[in-house]
Enzyme design. Structure first.
Site, mmCIF file in Angstrom:
data_model
loop_
_atom_site.group_PDB
_atom_site.id
_atom_site.type_symbol
_atom_site.label_atom_id
_atom_site.label_comp_id
_atom_site.label_asym_id
_atom_site.label_seq_id
_atom_site.Cartn_x
_atom_site.Cartn_y
_atom_site.Cartn_z
ATOM 1 C CG HIS A 38 41.126 7.964 11.110
ATOM 2 N ND1 HIS A 38 40.732 7.930 9.653
ATOM 3 C CD2 HIS A 38 40.438 6.949 11.692
ATOM 4 C CE1 HIS A 38 39.711 7.349 9.481
ATOM 5 N NE2 HIS A 38 39.457 6.469 10.548
ATOM 6 C CD GLN B 90 39.212 6.641 4.993
ATOM 7 O OE1 GLN B 90 38.627 6.629 6.163
ATOM 8 N NE2 GLN B 90 40.278 7.057 4.832
ATOM 9 C CE1 TYR C 89 17.882 14.852 4.003
ATOM 10 C CE2 TYR C 89 18.820 14.457 1.606
ATOM 11 C CZ TYR C 89 17.635 14.342 2.747
ATOM 12 O OH TYR C 89 16.582 13.199 2.647
ATOM 13 C CB CYS D 134 39.279 9.671 7.276
ATOM 14 S SG CYS D 134 40.464 10.892 7.729
#
Length: 331
Positions: free
Chosen positions: A249, A107, A195, A113
């Site tokens: 996170h 990242q 997708y 994240c």
């Protein structure tokens, strides 16, 4: 809804603020000194992991960018998951007659994240749905970052509405820039080959419920609180030892092991951190200020279809079962 969200934010802040076992004392000194402080704390507390210099250890200024989960409730109905009694003693979606987990990404200096967690989840979901293990499906985190409205480089939340309605294209349609970017920069017409997930929902923060969801639905976007010692994680089963809180996170849960009481997780800090970009974390970290499982979501094709993880596991057994038939004939 606003009142409930405010209460959630307040509760998260209180949970994160302090715990009797958490000193919240910042790591100081050089990288070498910081690592020595963590190593001493590991030895003192009998923790089961190794600290050392990682790809993120030295760049302390970047640590604030490596977290980015906002304290907001998951905006989805809880999935109806009944914790199963007969769960396998361990599971690792990287090793289920092939891997249904794509490689760890990076990242960089962007609090995205949340986007990597959900994109990794969509990649695994797609491999399971198509039953194509070992395929390095690489979808565009940048589209989720620039187009979804779910978050930015300043943070975001685990919300898969965009993955259900619009979906994500291949990485080549909008390569990652580690900036907020502009949705208009994506390749024209990318939506046609995107997708998607058919449905999604939240997973209750309970050990057996999360394990059941992982077995049935495949890898799960999940979140927890990061502390400074985690930046120096090299290997082993992480548990908090020392250092102040850095923030929430989001990562991807890919396995668990009951014998040694840990989860297996894919991070988004590239492969120079941890166990080639993955880490193991003790079940005990669900019950303290690390708060593992703070937010968790799962994907499925529809509310009526068998979850993709369950379908693949059943298919794997149907391929292996005939091998045991001759043995069954011996009475």
């Amino acid at each position: 809804m606003k009142k409930a969200r405010n209460l959630f934010v307040l509760a998260a802040a209180l949970i994160a603020a302090a715990s009797p076992a958490f000193s919240q004392q910042a790591l100081t000194g050089s990288v070498k000194d910081q690592i020595k402080t963590v190593q001493d704390a590991i030895a003192r507390k009998g923790a089961k992991w190794t600290a050392g210099e990682t790809s993120v250890s030295a760049d302390r200024e970047s640590w604030k960018y490596l977290v980015g989960l906002n304290f907001e409730p998951v905006d989805a109905e809880p999935l109806n998951i009944v914790a199963a009694a007969g769960l396998p003693a361990s599971i690792d979606w990287r090793n289920m007659n092939g891997s249904f987990v794509t490689p760890p990404r990076n990242q960089k200096k962007c609090g995205s994240c949340w986007a990597f967690s959900m994109t990794g989840g969509l990649e695994s979901y797609s491999l399971l749905k198509e039953n194509t293990p070992n395929k390095n499906l690489d979808l565009s985190e940048q589209v989720l970052l620039s187009c979804s409205g779910v978050g930015s480089c300043n943070g975001g939340r685990l919300s898969a509405n965009y993955l259900k309605k619009t979906g994500l294209p291949l990485e080549s349609a909008y390569p990652y820039t580690a900036t907020d970017g502009s949705c208009s920069a994506a390749a024209p017409g990318w939506q046609a080959g995107a997708y998607k997930v058919g449905a999604w929902g939240s997973v209750r923060q309970d050990l057996n419920t999360i394990k059941t969801a992982l077995v049935n639905y495949g890898p799960l976007p999940i979140a927890f609180m990061v502390y400074e010692d985690f930046m120096h994680y090299k290997s082993g089963i992480y548990s908090y030892t020392t250092g102040k809180q850095l923030g929430g996170h989001a990562v991807l849960l890919v396995g668990y092991n009951d014998a040694e009481q840990y989860f297996i997780v894919k991070n988004s800090w590239d492969t120079g951190w941890g166990e080639n970009g993955f880490f193991r974390i003790a079940y005990s970290e669900m019950d303290n200020s690390v708060n593992f499982g703070l937010s968790t979501i799962a994907f499925r094709a529809s509310k009526d279809e068998v979850p993709v993880g369950e379908a693949v596991r059943a298919g794997a057994w149907s391929r292996v079962a005939p091998m045991f038939e001759p043995l069954a004939a011996w009475k």
